[in-house]
Design a protein around this motif. Sequence first.
Motif, PDB file in Angstrom:
ATOM      1  N   ALA A   1       0.807  -1.372  -0.094  1.00 38.12           N
ATOM      2  CA  ALA A   1      -0.041   0.125   0.066  1.00 38.12           C
ATOM      3  C   ALA A   1       0.922   1.125   0.058  1.00 38.12           C
ATOM      4  N   VAL A   2       2.076   0.955   0.367  1.00 36.53           N
ATOM      5  CA  VAL A   2       3.039   2.403   0.445  1.00 36.53           C
ATOM      6  C   VAL A   2       4.261   2.200  -0.337  1.00 36.53           C
ATOM      7  N   ALA A   3       4.924   3.270  -0.508  1.00 40.08           N
ATOM      8  CA  ALA A   3       6.379   3.158  -1.375  1.00 40.08           C
ATOM      9  C   ALA A   3       7.252   2.253  -0.677  1.00 40.08           C
ATOM     10  N   TYR A   4       8.240   1.652  -1.387  1.00 37.31           N
ATOM     11  CA  TYR A   4       9.331   0.920  -0.711  1.00 37.31           C
ATOM     12  C   TYR A   4      10.352   1.576  -0.245  1.00 37.31           C
ATOM     13  N   ASP A   5      10.887   1.221   1.211  1.00 39.69           N
ATOM     14  CA  ASP A   5      11.645   2.128   1.803  1.00 39.69           C
ATOM     15  C   ASP A   5      12.760   1.275   2.378  1.00 39.69           C
ATOM     16  N   ALA A   6      14.069   1.108   1.680  1.00 35.79           N
ATOM     17  CA  ALA A   6      15.051   0.282   1.992  1.00 35.79           C
ATOM     18  C   ALA A   6      15.566   0.851   3.332  1.00 35.79           C
ATOM     19  N   SER A   7      15.558   1.913   3.596  1.00 32.99           N
ATOM     20  CA  SER A   7      15.944   2.525   4.795  1.00 32.99           C
ATOM     21  C   SER A   7      15.273   2.068   6.200  1.00 32.99           C
ATOM     22  N   ASP A   8      13.996   1.431   6.250  1.00 31.92           N
ATOM     23  CA  ASP A   8      13.336   1.384   7.282  1.00 31.92           C
ATOM     24  C   ASP A   8      12.829  -0.158   7.045  1.00 31.92           C
ATOM     25  N   LEU A   9      13.658  -1.257   7.775  1.00 34.88           N
ATOM     26  CA  LEU A   9      13.419  -2.533   7.673  1.00 34.88           C
ATOM     27  C   LEU A   9      12.129  -2.714   8.459  1.00 34.88           C
ATOM     28  N   SER A  10      11.834  -2.063   9.405  1.00 27.76           N
ATOM     29  CA  SER A  10      10.739  -2.149  10.351  1.00 27.76           C
ATOM     30  C   SER A  10       9.380  -1.991   9.800  1.00 27.76           C
ATOM     31  N   ASN A  11       9.377  -1.142   8.819  1.00 28.17           N
ATOM     32  CA  ASN A  11       7.971  -0.742   8.069  1.00 28.17           C
ATOM     33  C   ASN A  11       7.401  -2.211   7.403  1.00 28.17           C
ATOM     34  N   ARG A  12       6.541  -2.644   8.024  1.00 29.76           N
ATOM     35  CA  ARG A  12       5.935  -3.973   7.466  1.00 29.76           C
ATOM     36  C   ARG A  12       5.072  -3.606   6.205  1.00 29.76           C
ATOM     37  N   PHE A  13       4.350  -2.346   6.156  1.00 32.16           N
ATOM     38  CA  PHE A  13       3.677  -2.080   5.024  1.00 32.16           C
ATOM     39  C   PHE A  13       4.307  -1.922   3.857  1.00 32.16           C
ATOM     40  N   SER A  14       5.507  -1.497   3.947  1.00 27.97           N
ATOM     41  CA  SER A  14       6.663  -1.175   2.776  1.00 27.97           C
ATOM     42  C   SER A  14       7.398  -2.431   2.427  1.00 27.97           C
ATOM     43  N   HIS A  15       7.662  -3.387   3.139  1.00 25.65           N
ATOM     44  CA  HIS A  15       8.519  -4.483   3.034  1.00 25.65           C
ATOM     45  C   HIS A  15       7.657  -5.965   2.649  1.00 25.65           C
ATOM     46  N   LEU A  16       6.392  -6.066   3.344  1.00 24.46           N
ATOM     47  CA  LEU A  16       5.770  -7.223   3.304  1.00 24.46           C
ATOM     48  C   LEU A  16       4.430  -7.024   2.446  1.00 24.46           C
ATOM     49  N   THR A  17       4.231  -7.901   1.373  1.00 20.68           N
ATOM     50  CA  THR A  17       3.243  -7.655   0.328  1.00 20.68           C
ATOM     51  C   THR A  17       1.839  -8.574   0.435  1.00 20.68           C
ATOM     52  N   ASN A  18       1.816  -9.340   1.847  1.00 19.47           N
ATOM     53  CA  ASN A  18       0.792  -9.981   2.136  1.00 19.47           C
ATOM     54  C   ASN A  18      -0.572  -9.004   2.126  1.00 19.47           C
ATOM     55  N   HIS A  19      -1.568  -9.553   1.607  1.00 20.60           N
ATOM     56  CA  HIS A  19      -2.812  -8.869   1.159  1.00 20.60           C
ATOM     57  C   HIS A  19      -3.283  -8.611   2.377  1.00 20.60           C
ATOM     58  N   CYS A  20      -3.480  -9.228   3.566  1.00 19.07           N
ATOM     59  CA  CYS A  20      -4.181  -8.695   4.585  1.00 19.07           C
ATOM     60  C   CYS A  20      -3.174  -7.727   5.398  1.00 19.07           C
ATOM     61  N   ILE A  21      -1.959  -7.422   5.176  1.00 18.76           N
ATOM     62  CA  ILE A  21      -1.259  -6.386   5.524  1.00 18.76           C
ATOM     63  C   ILE A  21      -1.503  -5.205   5.074  1.00 18.76           C
ATOM     64  N   ALA A  22      -1.363  -5.214   3.677  1.00 15.57           N
ATOM     65  CA  ALA A  22      -1.862  -3.929   2.828  1.00 15.57           C
ATOM     66  C   ALA A  22      -3.394  -3.478   3.376  1.00 15.57           C
ATOM     67  N   ALA A  23      -4.343  -4.678   3.640  1.00 16.83           N
ATOM     68  CA  ALA A  23      -5.491  -4.129   3.882  1.00 16.83           C
ATOM     69  C   ALA A  23      -5.588  -3.416   5.051  1.00 16.83           C
ATOM     70  N   GLU A  24      -4.584  -3.434   5.915  1.00 21.05           N
ATOM     71  CA  GLU A  24      -4.944  -2.643   7.417  1.00 21.05           C
ATOM     72  C   GLU A  24      -4.285  -1.205   7.227  1.00 21.05           C
ATOM     73  N   HIS A  25      -3.949  -1.015   5.869  1.00 21.69           N
ATOM     74  CA  HIS A  25      -3.138   0.529   5.747  1.00 21.69           C
ATOM     75  C   HIS A  25      -4.150   1.594   5.256  1.00 21.69           C
ATOM     76  N   GLU A  26      -4.128   2.860   5.593  1.00 22.64           N
ATOM     77  CA  GLU A  26      -5.200   3.629   4.904  1.00 22.64           C
ATOM     78  C   GLU A  26      -4.899   3.982   3.628  1.00 22.64           C
ATOM     79  N   GLU A  27      -3.968   3.628   3.164  1.00 23.08           N
ATOM     80  CA  GLU A  27      -3.793   3.773   1.572  1.00 23.08           C
ATOM     81  C   GLU A  27      -4.288   2.742   0.796  1.00 23.08           C
ATOM     82  N   TYR A  28      -4.745   1.536   1.427  1.00 27.12           N
ATOM     83  CA  TYR A  28      -5.229   0.386   1.019  1.00 27.12           C
ATOM     84  C   TYR A  28      -6.238   0.671  -0.329  1.00 27.12           C
ATOM     85  N   GLY A  29      -6.208   0.181  -1.597  1.00 29.98           N
ATOM     86  CA  GLY A  29      -7.121   0.455  -2.486  1.00 29.98           C
ATOM     87  C   GLY A  29      -6.903   1.754  -3.246  1.00 29.98           C
ATOM     88  N   ARG A  30      -5.754   2.588  -3.022  1.00 25.96           N
ATOM     89  CA  ARG A  30      -5.605   3.613  -3.458  1.00 25.96           C
ATOM     90  C   ARG A  30      -5.129   3.381  -5.148  1.00 25.96           C
TER      91      ARG A  30
END
Length: 231
Positions: A108-137
């Motif tokens: 749901a968000v841009a890839y950010d190699a500088s922050d390995l803790s950002n699960r929304f950026s690094h993990l592409t599981n559908h259920c994770i993206a669905a938790e983000h406010e940008e889901y479906g954009r």
Amino acid sequence: YEQLEAAYDAASAAAPLDNAWILKPSDGCKGDRIRILSKLAEIRDFLRSEEERHAAGEPVSSWVVQRYIHNPLLLEQGQRKFDMRCWVVVDADFNIKLYRHGVLRTSAVAYDASDLSNRFSHLTNHCIAAEHEEYGRFEATNELFYPAFDRELGRRFPEQAAAAGGSVLEGVVLPQVRRTVVQTLLAARETLENNGDYYRPFQLFGYDFLVDAELRVHLCEINASPAVADE
């Protein structure tokens, strides 16, 4: 630990700034408990803490440790990471069939190699993206299907498209997928083959792949009870 340290040292020597590793519980799903670490001591300490919990009688998982792909191919819209979910059926005669349709599961968000803790950026599981406010954009369900993906590949890699007869997906990406599917299933054939307990059994697998910026395809994992998607 010796194998891990040798692999870590070799990766560090080749690319000292891009030596991150992903740790996944072998019995997990939906991105649960996955972590990305870049220091060998952190990886070793975590795994040893799991061993200590096991020795104390607590239920723990077996962990898969993989080199993290630092240069994923990013989608044009939003510079986001994705993975490919491919469905494979193995029948009673060990015929291997790859479903002709597949889906890209997009972050749901841009890839950010500088922050390995950002699960929304690094993990592409559908259920994770669905938790983000940008889901479906960008995609209605953060899923992109093969035709749209192939059109984007054709625009971005015109030389490869021309050499592959017009389709980068069919000519470059999917041949690597097919080769990996066959290799993995042949490697596990003795374990998977029907022992006669069932009549004409079959198994559906969900293969997850990552495509890097050089159009190399990497196997992420194989799921024995995959979710499916319909465009």
